[in-house]
Write a protein that holds these residues in place. Structure first.
Motif, PDB file in Angstrom:
ATOM      1  N   VAL A 164       0.861  -1.186   0.000  1.00 19.30           N
ATOM      2  CA  VAL A 164       0.000   0.000   0.000  1.00 19.30           C
ATOM      3  C   VAL A 164       0.890   1.226   0.000  1.00 19.30           C
ATOM      4  O   VAL A 164       1.822   1.333   0.807  1.00 19.30           O
ATOM      5  CB  VAL A 164      -0.939   0.037   1.227  1.00 19.30           C
TER       6      VAL A 164
ATOM      7  N   ASP B  42      -2.710   0.327  -4.206  1.00 19.02           N
ATOM      8  CA  ASP B  42      -2.333  -0.992  -3.701  1.00 19.02           C
ATOM      9  C   ASP B  42      -2.096  -1.920  -4.880  1.00 19.02           C
ATOM     10  O   ASP B  42      -2.471  -1.619  -6.017  1.00 19.02           O
ATOM     11  CB  ASP B  42      -3.416  -1.553  -2.770  1.00 19.02           C
TER      12      ASP B  42
ATOM     13  N   GLY C  53      -4.404  -4.427  -8.549  1.00 19.67           N
ATOM     14  CA  GLY C  53      -4.597  -3.355  -7.600  1.00 19.67           C
ATOM     15  C   GLY C  53      -5.500  -2.222  -8.041  1.00 19.67           C
ATOM     16  O   GLY C  53      -6.109  -2.244  -9.112  1.00 19.67           O
TER      17      GLY C  53
END
Length: 332
Positions: A254, A272, A313
């Protein structure tokens, strides 16, 4: 907000939509003052704090105010779990819906001790704090209680369980405000320092082994109202990433960044490398408390949000069109 931590206030939230107006949340200060564990009081009416020497007139004042959806303040004799009595300065205020009906009741409890200075100054601080927290908590609680949300929630207690994180966020904002008040050359809150603490708190409670978090926050000052909204957006967004981004994965990454915009304002980016948001999911969604809260916070900032889906992500970008040095909205 000078004096926030010194006052050691217990916070109680009750739900009058449920029979007998039970407790749905208490903070750590409540546990310390009363001796009752959070798990033993959730779902109960606050009357268990009363005892044989509690004055009926004080109880009647509280009951009448709650029945009529009004604010009330009373010094009442309560009892700890050990049976020891203590004098409690209790203030109760309703969180109202758009029609003026109580959605929740917010209670402040301040133990009155003989060795403490109960000065006018402390009373003033208490009043200011109640007004501030009442307004800030109302922003969250109205979203939880919204009828569209209640109808779509399959597990309504999940949102109550998220209340400690949201209240932690509010308290961290107040603590940064207290620090700013002590520094005469500061006009507002250090947003970078605040968001760093918010991210650390959410990561500590909601992340898991294998998830790396990297953050880079530029130093800038903003007013209290803007800082609160930005902090809550970060808290909701980061919590959502920990809950959904890494399902079935052993590790993840992250990245958090806040930068100044050349034309004024700031940009918050959370990315992320997790599983990504499914194409059929619209996030943030008005059918969830977190999504509706984010929408309300964005509206209050006149901000925009963009969510990019990738093969791996998600990237969430929030632009806040306020100049970092425009502190006209600085709170009390």
């Amino acid at each position: 907000m000078a004096g926030f931590s010194r006052l050691s206030l217990a916070i109680v939230i009750t739900n009058p939509q449920v029979p007998d107006n039970p407790i749905v949340y208490v903070n750590d200060a409540f546990e310390r003052i009363t001796g009752y564990a959070r798990s033993s009081v959730i779902g109960r009416n606050c009357r268990f704090l009363q005892g044989e020497r509690t004055r009926k007139t004080d109880v009647d004042r509280i009951r009448t105010a709650v029945e009529n959806g009004r604010e009330v303040s009373v010094d009442i004799l309560n009892y700890r779990a050990s049976g020891q009595p203590f004098l409690n300065r209790l203030t109760i205020a309703p969180i109202l819906d758009e029609q003026g009906n109580p959605l929740y009741f917010l209670g402040f409890q301040k133990e009155l001790r003989e060795d403490e200075d109960e000065s006018v100054s402390n009373d003033t601080i208490l009043d200011l704090l109640l007004g501030r927290v009442h307004g800030d908590l109302g922003l969250i609680l109205r979203n939880i209680a919204h009828p569209d949300i209640r109808e779509n929630l399959t597990e309504p207690m999940t949102e109550i369980e998220a209340m400690p994180r949201r209240l932690d966020c509010i308290q961290l904002v107040y603590e940064e405000m207290q620090k700013a008040d002590r520094e005469l050359d500061r006009a507002g809150l250090d947003l970078g320092a605040l968001l760093s603490r918010i991210a650390a708190n959410v990561t500590h409670h909601e992340s898991r082994p294998g998830i790396r978090v990297v953050q880079q926050f530029e130093q800038m000052e903003v007013g209290l109202d803007d800082a609160l909204r930005i902090a809550l957006i970060l808290s909701e967004t980061l919590s959502n990433a920990f809950s959904h981004a890494f399902v079935g994965l052993d590790s993840g990454f992250v990245d958090l960044r806040v930068t100044k915009l050349a034309a004024g304002g700031l940009r918050l980016i959370l990315s992320d490398d997790g599983v990504g948001i499914p194409a059929k999911i619209d996030w943030p969604s008005n059918n969830t408390v977190g999504g509706r809260l984010i929408a309300s916070l964005l509206d209050g900032l006149d901000a925009t949000i963009n969510v990019a889906r990738g093969a791996a992500g998600t990237v969430v970008m929030v632009d806040v069109p306020v100049h970092p040095h425009d502190l006209a909205k600085k709170g009390a």
